[in-house]
Design a protein around this motif. Structure first.
Motif, PDB file in Angstrom:
ATOM      1  N   ASN A 149     -52.372  -9.598  -8.761  1.00 43.56           N
ATOM      2  CA  ASN A 149     -51.706 -10.660  -9.527  1.00 43.56           C
ATOM      3  C   ASN A 149     -50.276 -10.333  -9.940  1.00 43.56           C
ATOM      4  N   VAL A 150     -49.824  -9.130  -9.577  1.00 44.28           N
ATOM      5  CA  VAL A 150     -48.465  -8.735  -9.967  1.00 44.28           C
ATOM      6  C   VAL A 150     -47.496  -9.078  -8.848  1.00 44.28           C
ATOM      7  N   LYS A 151     -46.387  -9.709  -9.190  1.00 42.24           N
ATOM      8  CA  LYS A 151     -45.383  -9.994  -8.163  1.00 42.24           C
ATOM      9  C   LYS A 151     -44.501  -8.760  -7.996  1.00 42.24           C
ATOM     10  N   PRO A 152     -44.494  -8.163  -6.793  1.00 44.32           N
ATOM     11  CA  PRO A 152     -43.741  -6.927  -6.593  1.00 44.32           C
ATOM     12  C   PRO A 152     -42.232  -7.175  -6.718  1.00 44.32           C
ATOM     13  N   ARG A 153     -41.545  -6.209  -7.328  1.00 47.17           N
ATOM     14  CA  ARG A 153     -40.086  -6.305  -7.441  1.00 47.17           C
ATOM     15  C   ARG A 153     -39.433  -5.236  -6.566  1.00 47.17           C
ATOM     16  N   VAL A 154     -38.476  -5.672  -5.767  1.00 45.21           N
ATOM     17  CA  VAL A 154     -37.757  -4.743  -4.899  1.00 45.21           C
ATOM     18  C   VAL A 154     -36.726  -3.990  -5.736  1.00 45.21           C
ATOM     19  N   LYS A 155     -36.661  -2.659  -5.543  1.00 46.91           N
ATOM     20  CA  LYS A 155     -35.686  -1.852  -6.289  1.00 46.91           C
ATOM     21  C   LYS A 155     -34.277  -2.203  -5.844  1.00 46.91           C
ATOM     22  N   ALA A 156     -33.349  -2.170  -6.797  1.00 50.85           N
ATOM     23  CA  ALA A 156     -31.975  -2.584  -6.511  1.00 50.85           C
ATOM     24  C   ALA A 156     -31.322  -1.702  -5.451  1.00 50.85           C
ATOM     25  N   ASP A 157     -31.747  -0.422  -5.364  1.00 54.51           N
ATOM     26  CA  ASP A 157     -31.091   0.465  -4.390  1.00 54.51           C
ATOM     27  C   ASP A 157     -31.708   0.380  -2.993  1.00 54.51           C
ATOM     28  N   GLY A 158     -32.665  -0.536  -2.807  1.00 52.88           N
ATOM     29  CA  GLY A 158     -33.219  -0.756  -1.472  1.00 52.88           C
ATOM     30  C   GLY A 158     -34.141   0.338  -0.974  1.00 52.88           C
ATOM     31  N   THR A 159     -34.638   1.202  -1.891  1.00 55.27           N
ATOM     32  CA  THR A 159     -35.503   2.292  -1.434  1.00 55.27           C
ATOM     33  C   THR A 159     -36.977   1.931  -1.449  1.00 55.27           C
ATOM     34  N   GLY A 160     -37.322   0.789  -1.999  1.00 57.23           N
ATOM     35  CA  GLY A 160     -38.740   0.441  -2.002  1.00 57.23           C
ATOM     36  C   GLY A 160     -39.043  -0.598  -3.051  1.00 57.23           C
TER      37      GLY A 160
END
Lengths: 311, 248
Positions: B14-25
Protein backbone atom coordinates in the motif's frame (compact mmCIF):
# COMPACT_ATOMS: atom_id res chain seq x y z
CA UNK A 1 25.54 -8.93 -32.41
CA UNK A 2 23.43 -11.94 -33.39
CA UNK A 3 20.04 -12.21 -31.74
CA UNK A 4 17.57 -15.06 -31.43
CA UNK A 5 13.90 -14.16 -30.99
CA UNK A 6 11.43 -16.63 -29.50
CA UNK A 7 8.36 -16.60 -31.75
CA UNK A 8 5.11 -16.88 -29.81
CA UNK A 9 2.45 -18.76 -31.74
CA UNK A 10 -0.34 -21.33 -31.55
CA UNK A 11 1.14 -23.69 -34.19
CA UNK A 12 -0.87 -21.88 -36.86
CA UNK A 13 -0.07 -18.17 -36.68
CA UNK A 14 2.45 -15.76 -35.17
CA UNK A 15 1.23 -13.85 -32.11
CA UNK A 16 1.42 -10.05 -32.41
CA UNK A 17 3.62 -9.78 -29.31
CA UNK A 18 6.48 -11.30 -31.33
CA UNK A 19 6.50 -8.37 -33.76
CA UNK A 20 7.55 -5.89 -31.08
CA UNK A 21 10.31 -8.26 -29.99
CA UNK A 22 11.68 -8.34 -33.56
CA UNK A 23 11.87 -4.52 -33.48
CA UNK A 24 13.71 -4.56 -30.13
CA UNK A 25 16.12 -7.26 -31.33
CA UNK A 26 16.79 -5.29 -34.51
CA UNK A 27 18.23 -2.49 -32.37
CA UNK A 28 20.88 -4.95 -31.13
CA UNK A 29 21.87 -6.71 -34.35
CA UNK A 30 20.87 -9.34 -36.88
CA UNK A 31 17.57 -11.05 -36.02
CA UNK A 32 16.97 -14.78 -36.29
CA UNK A 33 13.63 -16.22 -35.18
CA UNK A 34 13.07 -19.50 -33.35
CA UNK A 35 9.81 -21.25 -34.14
CA UNK A 36 9.51 -24.16 -31.73
CA UNK A 37 6.29 -26.09 -32.09
CA UNK A 38 4.61 -29.07 -33.67
CA UNK A 39 3.34 -29.07 -37.25
CA UNK A 40 4.35 -25.43 -37.21
CA UNK A 41 5.43 -25.07 -40.86
CA UNK A 42 2.93 -22.30 -41.54
CA UNK A 43 4.23 -20.36 -38.54
CA UNK A 44 7.80 -20.63 -39.84
CA UNK A 45 6.63 -19.33 -43.22
CA UNK A 46 4.85 -16.37 -41.59
CA UNK A 47 7.90 -15.65 -39.42
CA UNK A 48 10.12 -15.63 -42.53
CA UNK A 49 8.02 -12.82 -43.98
CA UNK A 50 8.36 -10.52 -40.93
CA UNK A 51 10.37 -7.47 -41.94
CA UNK A 52 13.80 -7.58 -40.28
CA UNK A 53 14.04 -11.34 -39.76
CA UNK A 54 17.11 -12.74 -41.56
CA UNK A 55 16.69 -16.43 -40.73
CA UNK A 56 14.08 -18.71 -39.18
CA UNK A 57 15.03 -21.76 -37.14
CA UNK A 58 12.19 -24.26 -37.16
CA UNK A 59 12.19 -26.89 -34.42
CA UNK A 60 9.21 -29.09 -35.26
CA UNK A 61 8.70 -31.78 -32.64
CA UNK A 62 5.73 -33.05 -30.61
CA UNK A 63 7.73 -32.15 -27.49
CA UNK A 64 7.50 -28.45 -28.41
CA UNK A 65 3.85 -28.43 -29.45
CA UNK A 66 2.53 -27.15 -26.12
CA UNK A 67 5.45 -24.79 -25.36
CA UNK A 68 6.36 -26.56 -22.14
CA UNK A 69 9.25 -24.58 -20.65
CA UNK A 70 10.99 -27.79 -19.56
CA UNK A 71 11.32 -28.79 -23.23
CA UNK A 72 11.67 -25.46 -25.06
CA UNK A 73 14.27 -23.89 -22.72
CA UNK A 74 17.00 -26.53 -23.30
CA UNK A 75 16.39 -26.24 -27.06
CA UNK A 76 16.81 -22.46 -26.95
CA UNK A 77 19.79 -22.63 -24.60
CA UNK A 78 21.53 -25.08 -26.93
CA UNK A 79 20.98 -22.85 -29.96
CA UNK A 80 22.31 -19.85 -28.01
CA UNK A 81 25.84 -21.13 -28.55
CA UNK A 82 25.72 -19.23 -31.86
CA UNK A 83 23.99 -16.10 -30.54
CA UNK A 84 24.71 -13.15 -28.27
CA UNK A 85 21.18 -12.32 -27.18
CA UNK A 86 17.91 -14.19 -26.64
CA UNK A 87 14.72 -12.14 -26.68
CA UNK A 88 11.18 -13.25 -25.84
CA UNK A 89 7.93 -11.36 -25.46
CA UNK A 90 6.98 -10.46 -21.87
CA UNK A 91 3.81 -12.53 -22.19
CA UNK A 92 2.88 -15.41 -19.90
CA UNK A 93 4.54 -17.78 -22.37
CA UNK A 94 7.74 -15.72 -22.71
CA UNK A 95 7.94 -15.13 -18.96
CA UNK A 96 7.59 -18.86 -18.39
CA UNK A 97 10.39 -19.87 -20.75
CA UNK A 98 13.01 -17.06 -20.79
CA UNK A 99 14.25 -17.26 -17.15
CA UNK A 100 14.74 -20.99 -17.64
CA UNK A 101 16.92 -20.24 -20.67
CA UNK A 102 18.83 -17.63 -18.64
CA UNK A 103 19.55 -20.10 -15.84
CA UNK A 104 20.78 -22.71 -18.34
CA UNK A 105 23.19 -20.08 -19.69
CA UNK A 106 24.12 -18.75 -16.21
CA UNK A 107 22.92 -15.30 -17.22
CA UNK A 108 20.87 -12.77 -15.26
CA UNK A 109 17.76 -12.00 -17.30
CA UNK A 110 16.61 -8.44 -17.98
CA UNK A 111 12.81 -8.49 -17.68
CA UNK A 112 10.22 -6.42 -19.47
CA UNK A 113 12.47 -3.92 -21.24
CA UNK A 114 11.01 -0.58 -22.32
CA UNK A 115 13.93 0.63 -24.44
CA UNK A 116 17.33 -0.33 -25.81
CA UNK A 117 19.86 2.29 -24.66
CA UNK A 118 23.00 0.53 -25.89
CA UNK A 119 24.37 -2.92 -26.68
CA UNK A 120 24.12 -3.97 -23.02
CA UNK A 121 21.97 -1.21 -21.52
CA UNK A 122 18.20 -1.17 -21.22
CA UNK A 123 15.42 0.50 -19.29
CA UNK A 124 12.80 -1.49 -17.40
CA UNK A 125 9.98 -0.74 -14.96
CA UNK A 126 10.29 -1.61 -11.27
CA UNK A 127 7.85 -1.15 -8.38
CA UNK A 128 4.79 -1.60 -10.63
CA UNK A 129 6.05 1.07 -13.01
CA UNK A 130 6.48 3.65 -10.25
CA UNK A 131 10.15 3.84 -11.17
CA UNK A 132 12.13 3.20 -14.34
CA UNK A 133 15.55 1.60 -13.89
CA UNK A 134 18.39 1.79 -16.38
CA UNK A 135 20.39 -1.44 -16.15
CA UNK A 136 23.61 -2.56 -17.77
CA UNK A 137 24.51 -6.24 -18.10
CA UNK A 138 28.00 -7.63 -17.52
CA UNK A 139 27.04 -11.12 -18.70
CA UNK A 140 28.63 -12.53 -21.89
CA UNK A 141 25.19 -13.21 -23.34
CA UNK A 142 21.87 -11.41 -22.91
CA UNK A 143 18.49 -12.89 -22.06
CA UNK A 144 15.68 -10.35 -22.33
CA UNK A 145 11.90 -10.17 -22.22
CA UNK A 146 10.33 -7.30 -24.13
CA UNK A 147 7.26 -5.27 -23.17
CA UNK A 148 5.16 -5.40 -26.33
CA UNK A 149 3.60 -1.96 -25.93
CA UNK A 150 7.00 -0.24 -25.69
CA UNK A 151 8.18 -1.05 -29.22
CA UNK A 152 6.62 -0.59 -32.66
CA UNK A 153 5.46 -3.80 -34.29
CA UNK A 154 7.60 -5.06 -37.18
CA UNK A 155 5.71 -5.37 -40.47
CA UNK A 156 4.30 -8.85 -41.10
CA UNK A 157 5.22 -8.63 -44.80
CA UNK A 158 8.38 -7.65 -46.63
CA UNK A 159 10.87 -10.13 -45.20
CA UNK A 160 12.24 -13.13 -47.08
CA UNK A 161 14.20 -15.09 -44.50
CA UNK A 162 15.53 -18.56 -45.12
CA UNK A 163 14.04 -21.37 -43.01
CA UNK A 164 16.39 -23.91 -41.46
CA UNK A 165 15.50 -26.95 -39.40
CA UNK A 166 16.78 -26.98 -35.84
CA UNK A 167 16.58 -29.61 -33.16
CA UNK A 168 17.15 -29.97 -29.44
CA UNK A 169 16.94 -32.55 -26.71
CA UNK A 170 13.18 -33.03 -27.22
CA UNK A 171 10.98 -34.18 -24.35
CA UNK A 172 12.64 -33.72 -20.95
CA UNK A 173 10.09 -36.12 -19.45
CA UNK A 174 9.36 -33.79 -16.52
CA UNK A 175 5.99 -32.34 -17.43
CA UNK A 176 3.00 -32.90 -19.65
CA UNK A 177 0.26 -30.75 -21.05
CA UNK A 178 -3.24 -31.62 -19.82
CA UNK A 179 -5.72 -29.05 -21.06
CA UNK A 180 -6.28 -25.46 -22.03
CA UNK A 181 -9.40 -23.39 -21.40
CA UNK A 182 -9.24 -20.47 -23.75
CA UNK A 183 -12.11 -18.04 -23.63
CA UNK A 184 -13.85 -17.67 -26.96
CA UNK A 185 -14.01 -13.96 -27.54
CA UNK A 186 -15.92 -14.37 -30.82
CA UNK A 187 -15.20 -11.43 -33.11
CA UNK A 188 -13.88 -9.30 -30.30
CA UNK A 189 -10.28 -8.13 -30.71
CA UNK A 190 -7.59 -9.52 -28.45
CA UNK A 191 -6.99 -7.41 -25.34
CA UNK A 192 -3.22 -7.12 -25.72
CA UNK A 193 -3.34 -5.78 -29.28
CA UNK A 194 -6.73 -4.00 -29.44
CA UNK A 195 -6.92 -0.40 -30.66
CA UNK A 196 -9.83 0.38 -28.33
CA UNK A 197 -10.47 -1.14 -24.89
CA UNK A 198 -13.53 -0.73 -22.71
CA UNK A 199 -12.65 -1.71 -19.16
CA UNK A 200 -14.86 -2.18 -16.11
CA UNK A 201 -14.21 -2.10 -12.39
CA UNK A 202 -15.68 -3.21 -9.11
CA UNK A 203 -18.58 -0.74 -9.45
CA UNK A 204 -20.15 -3.12 -12.00
CA UNK A 205 -21.61 -5.25 -9.14
CA UNK A 206 -21.69 -8.73 -10.72
CA UNK A 207 -21.02 -10.61 -13.94
CA UNK A 208 -24.51 -10.01 -15.42
CA UNK A 209 -24.32 -6.28 -14.75
CA UNK A 210 -20.80 -6.14 -16.14
CA UNK A 211 -21.94 -7.80 -19.36
CA UNK A 212 -25.09 -5.64 -19.62
CA UNK A 213 -23.23 -2.35 -19.21
CA UNK A 214 -19.83 -2.97 -20.78
CA UNK A 215 -20.50 -5.36 -23.68
CA UNK A 216 -22.90 -3.16 -25.72
CA UNK A 217 -20.47 -0.23 -25.62
CA UNK A 218 -17.55 -2.48 -26.57
CA UNK A 219 -19.61 -3.99 -29.40
CA UNK A 220 -20.46 -0.57 -30.76
CA UNK A 221 -16.82 0.55 -30.75
CA UNK A 222 -15.39 -2.80 -31.91
CA UNK A 223 -13.39 -2.77 -28.68
CA UNK A 224 -11.76 -5.42 -26.53
CA UNK A 225 -12.99 -5.78 -22.95
CA UNK A 226 -10.73 -5.37 -19.95
CA UNK A 227 -11.22 -5.22 -16.20
CA UNK A 228 -9.56 -4.10 -13.01
CA UNK A 229 -8.14 -6.64 -10.59
CA UNK A 230 -11.06 -5.95 -8.23
CA UNK A 231 -13.57 -6.94 -10.93
CA UNK A 232 -11.63 -10.11 -11.76
CA UNK A 233 -11.18 -11.10 -8.11
CA UNK A 234 -14.91 -10.59 -7.56
CA UNK A 235 -15.57 -13.04 -10.41
CA UNK A 236 -17.29 -10.61 -12.82
CA UNK A 237 -14.99 -11.68 -15.67
CA UNK A 238 -12.24 -14.30 -16.24
CA UNK A 239 -8.64 -13.72 -15.14
CA UNK A 240 -7.34 -13.03 -18.63
CA UNK A 241 -9.35 -9.79 -18.73
CA UNK A 242 -7.21 -8.22 -16.03
CA UNK A 243 -5.34 -5.06 -16.95
CA UNK A 244 -2.62 -4.02 -14.53
CA UNK A 245 0.88 -4.63 -13.30
CA UNK A 246 0.16 -8.28 -12.53
CA UNK A 247 -2.24 -8.74 -15.44
CA UNK A 248 -1.92 -7.48 -18.98
CA UNK A 249 -0.03 -4.34 -19.93
CA UNK A 250 -1.95 -2.54 -22.66
CA UNK A 251 -1.47 0.66 -24.64
CA UNK A 252 -4.41 1.04 -27.03
CA UNK A 253 -5.30 4.20 -28.95
CA UNK A 254 -8.30 4.68 -26.66
CA UNK A 255 -8.85 3.21 -23.18
CA UNK A 256 -12.25 3.74 -21.61
CA UNK A 257 -12.24 3.07 -17.84
CA UNK A 258 -15.72 2.60 -16.40
CA UNK A 259 -16.23 2.43 -12.64
CA UNK A 260 -12.49 1.97 -12.13
CA UNK A 261 -11.02 4.07 -9.31
CA UNK A 262 -7.46 3.84 -10.65
CA UNK A 263 -5.27 2.01 -8.12
CA UNK A 264 -1.56 2.33 -8.97
CA UNK A 265 -1.44 -1.33 -9.94
CA UNK A 266 -4.16 -0.74 -12.52
CA UNK A 267 -2.61 2.48 -13.82
CA UNK A 268 0.67 0.60 -14.31
CA UNK A 269 -1.10 -1.58 -16.87
CA UNK A 270 -2.74 1.12 -19.00
CA UNK A 271 -1.18 4.53 -18.49
CA UNK A 272 0.67 4.39 -21.80
CA UNK A 273 -2.64 4.37 -23.69
CA UNK A 274 -2.80 7.25 -26.17
CA UNK A 275 -6.16 8.58 -24.94
CA UNK A 276 -7.72 7.65 -21.61
CA UNK A 277 -11.41 8.26 -20.98
CA UNK A 278 -12.79 7.75 -17.48
CA UNK A 279 -16.34 7.54 -16.24
CA UNK A 280 -16.67 7.43 -12.46
CA UNK A 281 -19.12 8.88 -9.97
CA UNK A 282 -16.36 9.79 -7.51
CA UNK A 283 -14.84 13.02 -8.75
CA UNK A 284 -11.75 12.44 -6.58
CA UNK A 285 -10.99 9.00 -8.05
CA UNK A 286 -7.28 8.75 -8.98
CA UNK A 287 -8.22 7.65 -12.51
CA UNK A 288 -9.09 11.28 -13.27
CA UNK A 289 -5.46 12.27 -12.62
CA UNK A 290 -4.38 10.38 -15.73
CA UNK A 291 -7.53 10.65 -17.85
CA UNK A 292 -7.55 12.91 -20.89
CA UNK A 293 -11.31 13.07 -20.82
CA UNK A 294 -13.26 12.52 -17.62
CA UNK A 295 -16.95 12.33 -16.89
CA UNK A 296 -18.18 12.40 -13.31
CA UNK A 297 -21.43 10.47 -13.52
CA UNK A 298 -23.31 7.39 -12.39
CA UNK A 299 -22.17 4.75 -14.86
CA UNK A 300 -25.58 3.07 -14.89
CA UNK A 301 -27.06 6.17 -16.50
CA UNK A 302 -24.05 7.43 -18.42
CA UNK A 303 -22.86 4.27 -20.16
CA UNK A 304 -26.20 3.21 -21.69
CA UNK A 305 -26.76 6.82 -22.77
CA UNK A 306 -23.30 6.92 -24.33
CA UNK A 307 -23.84 3.58 -26.08
CA UNK A 308 -27.15 4.82 -27.47
CA UNK A 309 -25.72 8.14 -28.62
CA UNK A 310 -22.87 6.47 -30.50
CA UNK A 311 -25.39 4.64 -32.69
CA UNK B 1 6.90 -34.56 1.92
CA UNK B 2 8.54 -31.27 2.81
CA UNK B 3 7.52 -27.99 1.22
CA UNK B 4 10.02 -25.18 0.82
CA UNK B 5 8.57 -21.67 0.67
CA UNK B 6 10.92 -18.81 -0.22
CA UNK B 7 9.66 -15.39 0.93
CA UNK B 8 10.93 -11.85 0.30
CA UNK B 9 10.75 -8.70 2.41
CA UNK B 10 9.58 -5.84 0.22
CA UNK B 11 8.09 -2.39 0.49
CA UNK B 12 4.47 -2.74 1.63
CA UNK B 13 1.87 -3.15 -1.09
CA UNK B 14 0.00 0.00 0.00
CA UNK B 15 3.01 2.31 0.05
CA UNK B 16 3.72 4.39 -3.03
CA UNK B 17 7.46 4.09 -3.69
CA UNK B 18 9.44 7.33 -3.95
CA UNK B 19 12.42 7.58 -6.27
CA UNK B 20 15.52 9.08 -4.63
CA UNK B 21 16.49 12.48 -5.99
CA UNK B 22 20.01 11.29 -6.86
CA UNK B 23 18.68 8.52 -9.12
CA UNK B 24 20.30 5.69 -7.15
CA UNK B 25 17.13 3.84 -6.32
CA UNK B 26 13.87 3.89 -4.40
CA UNK B 27 13.85 5.37 -0.89
CA UNK B 28 13.37 2.55 1.63
CA UNK B 29 14.24 4.57 4.76
CA UNK B 30 11.38 4.62 7.27
CA UNK B 31 9.08 2.89 4.80
CA UNK B 32 6.74 0.11 5.94
CA UNK B 33 8.01 -3.28 4.77
CA UNK B 34 5.99 -6.50 4.48
CA UNK B 35 6.07 -9.95 2.99
CA UNK B 36 5.77 -9.88 -0.81
CA UNK B 37 2.02 -10.47 -1.42
CA UNK B 38 2.63 -13.32 -3.90
CA UNK B 39 4.80 -15.04 -1.28
CA UNK B 40 1.99 -14.78 1.28
CA UNK B 41 -0.14 -16.71 -1.20
CA UNK B 42 2.69 -19.27 -1.45
CA UNK B 43 2.84 -19.71 2.33
CA UNK B 44 -0.94 -20.11 2.45
CA UNK B 45 -0.90 -22.73 -0.32
CA UNK B 46 1.81 -24.72 1.45
CA UNK B 47 -0.23 -24.67 4.67
CA UNK B 48 -3.35 -25.86 2.84
CA UNK B 49 -1.42 -28.75 1.27
CA UNK B 50 -0.13 -29.69 4.72
CA UNK B 51 -3.62 -29.38 6.23
CA UNK B 52 -4.88 -31.74 3.51
CA UNK B 53 -2.41 -34.32 4.83
CA UNK B 54 -0.16 -34.21 1.76
CA UNK B 55 2.90 -32.66 3.43
CA UNK B 56 4.53 -32.99 6.84
CA UNK B 57 6.75 -29.95 7.14
CA UNK B 58 6.91 -26.41 5.75
CA UNK B 59 10.24 -24.60 5.70
CA UNK B 60 10.22 -20.86 4.99
CA UNK B 61 13.40 -19.33 3.54
CA UNK B 62 14.41 -15.75 2.97
CA UNK B 63 17.50 -14.25 1.40
CA UNK B 64 17.96 -10.72 2.67
CA UNK B 65 18.92 -8.41 5.54
CA UNK B 66 18.61 -9.27 9.26
CA UNK B 67 15.18 -7.65 9.28
CA UNK B 68 13.92 -10.34 6.90
CA UNK B 69 13.58 -12.32 10.15
CA UNK B 70 10.31 -10.44 10.65
CA UNK B 71 9.08 -11.73 7.31
CA UNK B 72 10.05 -15.28 8.29
CA UNK B 73 8.29 -14.88 11.66
CA UNK B 74 5.16 -13.89 9.73
CA UNK B 75 5.43 -17.10 7.70
CA UNK B 76 5.93 -19.08 10.93
CA UNK B 77 2.91 -17.37 12.52
CA UNK B 78 0.80 -18.29 9.50
CA UNK B 79 1.81 -21.93 9.91
CA UNK B 80 5.30 -22.70 8.58
CA UNK B 81 7.23 -25.05 10.87
CA UNK B 82 10.74 -23.63 10.73
CA UNK B 83 12.72 -21.02 8.90
CA UNK B 84 16.11 -20.33 7.33
CA UNK B 85 17.44 -16.79 6.90
CA UNK B 86 20.30 -16.45 4.44
CA UNK B 87 21.51 -13.10 5.67
CA UNK B 88 23.13 -10.47 3.48
CA UNK B 89 22.86 -6.71 3.19
CA UNK B 90 23.66 -6.86 -0.51
CA UNK B 91 20.88 -6.79 -3.06
CA UNK B 92 20.73 -10.33 -4.41
CA UNK B 93 19.57 -10.88 -7.99
CA UNK B 94 17.10 -13.65 -8.89
CA UNK B 95 19.82 -15.84 -10.45
CA UNK B 96 21.86 -15.83 -7.21
CA UNK B 97 18.73 -16.32 -5.08
CA UNK B 98 17.87 -19.33 -7.25
CA UNK B 99 21.38 -20.76 -6.70
CA UNK B 100 21.05 -20.36 -2.92
CA UNK B 101 17.60 -21.97 -2.98
CA UNK B 102 18.95 -24.86 -5.04
CA UNK B 103 21.65 -25.46 -2.42
CA UNK B 104 19.02 -25.44 0.34
CA UNK B 105 16.80 -27.78 -1.70
CA UNK B 106 19.75 -30.15 -2.14
CA UNK B 107 20.03 -30.32 1.67
CA UNK B 108 16.35 -30.41 2.55
CA UNK B 109 15.03 -32.48 -0.39
CA UNK B 110 11.55 -30.88 -0.52
CA UNK B 111 8.88 -32.48 -2.73
CA UNK B 112 7.46 -29.10 -3.61
CA UNK B 113 8.84 -25.57 -3.68
CA UNK B 114 6.14 -22.88 -3.74
CA UNK B 115 7.07 -19.23 -4.29
CA UNK B 116 5.54 -16.00 -5.56
CA UNK B 117 5.58 -15.44 -9.32
CA UNK B 118 7.31 -12.09 -8.84
CA UNK B 119 8.22 -9.65 -6.13
CA UNK B 120 6.48 -6.31 -6.20
CA UNK B 121 9.84 -4.57 -5.81
CA UNK B 122 11.93 -5.47 -8.85
CA UNK B 123 9.08 -7.20 -10.74
CA UNK B 124 11.55 -9.64 -12.33
CA UNK B 125 9.38 -12.78 -12.41
CA UNK B 126 12.42 -15.08 -12.71
CA UNK B 127 13.40 -16.84 -9.48
CA UNK B 128 11.05 -19.84 -9.66
CA UNK B 129 11.79 -20.59 -13.30
CA UNK B 130 15.56 -20.25 -12.73
CA UNK B 131 15.43 -22.50 -9.68
CA UNK B 132 13.52 -25.12 -11.69
CA UNK B 133 16.13 -25.00 -14.46
CA UNK B 134 19.07 -25.23 -12.03
CA UNK B 135 17.44 -28.22 -10.30
CA UNK B 136 16.45 -29.86 -13.59
CA UNK B 137 12.86 -30.04 -12.32
CA UNK B 138 9.48 -29.03 -13.81
CA UNK B 139 7.73 -25.73 -13.11
CA UNK B 140 4.11 -24.69 -12.78
CA UNK B 141 4.21 -20.92 -13.05
CA UNK B 142 1.37 -18.42 -12.39
CA UNK B 143 -0.65 -21.06 -10.52
CA UNK B 144 -4.40 -20.67 -10.14
CA UNK B 145 -5.01 -24.15 -8.68
CA UNK B 146 -2.56 -26.71 -7.29
CA UNK B 147 -3.49 -30.37 -6.75
CA UNK B 148 -0.92 -32.77 -5.36
CA UNK B 149 -1.68 -36.37 -6.27
CA UNK B 150 0.82 -39.06 -5.31
CA UNK B 151 4.10 -38.41 -7.07
CA UNK B 152 2.81 -35.66 -9.32
CA UNK B 153 1.12 -32.28 -9.11
CA UNK B 154 -1.47 -30.79 -11.46
CA UNK B 155 -1.12 -27.02 -11.80
CA UNK B 156 -3.78 -24.91 -13.46
CA UNK B 157 -1.96 -21.82 -14.76
CA UNK B 158 -3.19 -18.32 -15.58
CA UNK B 159 -2.10 -17.67 -19.17
CA UNK B 160 -2.80 -14.82 -21.59
CA UNK B 161 -5.73 -16.51 -23.30
CA UNK B 162 -7.28 -18.10 -20.22
CA UNK B 163 -6.19 -21.11 -18.19
CA UNK B 164 -3.92 -24.07 -18.88
CA UNK B 165 -3.31 -27.22 -16.85
CA UNK B 166 0.01 -29.03 -16.78
CA UNK B 167 1.00 -32.18 -14.90
CA UNK B 168 4.42 -32.15 -13.27
CA UNK B 169 6.38 -34.96 -11.69
CA UNK B 170 7.58 -34.23 -8.14
CA UNK B 171 9.80 -32.63 -6.97
CA UNK B 172 8.39 -29.57 -8.71
CA UNK B 173 8.45 -25.79 -8.46
CA UNK B 174 5.20 -23.82 -8.34
CA UNK B 175 4.90 -20.02 -8.62
CA UNK B 176 1.73 -18.38 -7.36
CA UNK B 177 -0.66 -16.03 -9.09
CA UNK B 178 -3.18 -13.78 -7.37
CA UNK B 179 -6.21 -16.03 -7.41
CA UNK B 180 -4.64 -19.21 -6.02
CA UNK B 181 -6.01 -18.50 -2.54
CA UNK B 182 -6.66 -15.78 0.04
CA UNK B 183 -3.92 -15.85 2.65
CA UNK B 184 -5.00 -16.13 6.28
CA UNK B 185 -4.13 -13.64 8.98
CA UNK B 186 -1.94 -14.94 11.75
CA UNK B 187 -3.78 -15.10 15.09
CA UNK B 188 -2.21 -13.56 18.18
CA UNK B 189 -1.56 -16.94 19.86
CA UNK B 190 0.11 -18.15 16.65
CA UNK B 191 2.24 -15.00 16.49
CA UNK B 192 3.42 -15.75 20.04
CA UNK B 193 4.07 -19.41 19.20
CA UNK B 194 6.02 -18.40 16.08
CA UNK B 195 8.60 -16.66 18.27
CA UNK B 196 9.63 -20.06 19.59
CA UNK B 197 9.83 -21.85 16.27
CA UNK B 198 13.37 -22.57 15.00
CA UNK B 199 15.01 -20.00 12.72
CA UNK B 200 18.47 -20.86 11.35
CA UNK B 201 20.81 -18.06 10.34
CA UNK B 202 23.05 -18.70 7.35
CA UNK B 203 25.06 -16.69 4.84
CA UNK B 204 25.38 -16.99 1.05
CA UNK B 205 28.96 -18.19 1.61
CA UNK B 206 27.61 -21.16 3.63
CA UNK B 207 26.11 -22.37 0.37
CA UNK B 208 29.14 -21.44 -1.74
CA UNK B 209 27.13 -19.05 -3.88
CA UNK B 210 28.71 -15.97 -5.45
CA UNK B 211 26.10 -13.22 -5.16
CA UNK B 212 28.05 -10.56 -7.10
CA UNK B 213 25.48 -8.79 -9.30
CA UNK B 214 25.50 -9.29 -13.05
CA UNK B 215 23.43 -6.19 -13.69
CA UNK B 216 24.41 -2.66 -12.71
CA UNK B 217 21.62 -0.18 -12.16
CA UNK B 218 22.99 3.10 -13.50
CA UNK B 219 19.90 5.19 -12.89
CA UNK B 220 16.44 5.03 -11.37
CA UNK B 221 13.99 7.70 -12.50
CA UNK B 222 10.37 8.66 -12.06
CA UNK B 223 8.21 7.49 -14.96
CA UNK B 224 6.97 10.21 -17.29
CA UNK B 225 4.04 11.91 -15.60
CA UNK B 226 0.79 11.86 -17.42
CA UNK B 227 -1.13 15.11 -17.13
CA UNK B 228 -4.79 15.08 -16.28
CA UNK B 229 -6.97 16.29 -19.11
CA UNK B 230 -10.35 17.90 -18.83
CA UNK B 231 -13.64 16.87 -17.32
CA UNK B 232 -16.72 17.10 -19.50
CA UNK B 233 -20.12 18.12 -18.18
CA UNK B 234 -22.37 15.42 -19.56
CA UNK B 235 -22.68 12.44 -21.87
CA UNK B 236 -23.46 14.64 -24.87
CA UNK B 237 -20.14 16.44 -24.44
CA UNK B 238 -18.37 13.08 -24.06
CA UNK B 239 -19.97 11.83 -27.27
CA UNK B 240 -18.64 14.90 -29.11
CA UNK B 241 -15.13 14.20 -27.79
CA UNK B 242 -15.30 10.53 -28.76
CA UNK B 243 -16.52 11.38 -32.25
CA UNK B 244 -13.66 13.87 -32.57
CA UNK B 245 -11.25 10.99 -31.91
CA UNK B 246 -12.61 9.33 -35.02
CA UNK B 247 -13.48 6.03 -33.37
CA UNK B 248 -17.26 6.24 -33.60
Amino acid sequence: MNTLVLVEHDNSSVNDATLAVVTAAGKLGEVHALVAGHNCGSVAESAAKIAGVAKVLKADDAAYGDFLAENVAPLAAGLMESYDAFLAPATTSGKNIAPRVAAHLDVMQISDILSVEGGKTFTRPIYAGNAIATVESSDPKLVITVRGTAFDKAATEGGSATIEDASGPGDAGLSSFVSREVADGGDRPELASAKIIVSGGRALKDSETFAQVINPLADKLGAAIGASRAAVDAGYVPNDYQVGQTGKIVAPDVYIAIGISGAIQHLAGMKDSKVIIAINKDEDAPIFQVADIGLVADLYNAVPELTGALG
Amino acid sequence: MKILVPVKRVIDYNVKPRVKADGTGVDLANVKMSMNPFDEIAVEEAIRIKEAGKAEEIIAVSVGPAKAQETLRTALAMGADRAILVETDEEVEPLAVAKILKAIADEEQPGLIVLGKQSISDDSNQTGQMLAALMGRPQGTFANTVEVDGDSVAVKREIDGGLETVKLSLPAIVTTDLRLNEPRYASLPNIMKAKKKPLDAKSPADYGVDIAPRLTTTNVAEPPVRQAGEKVEDVAALVEKIKALGIA
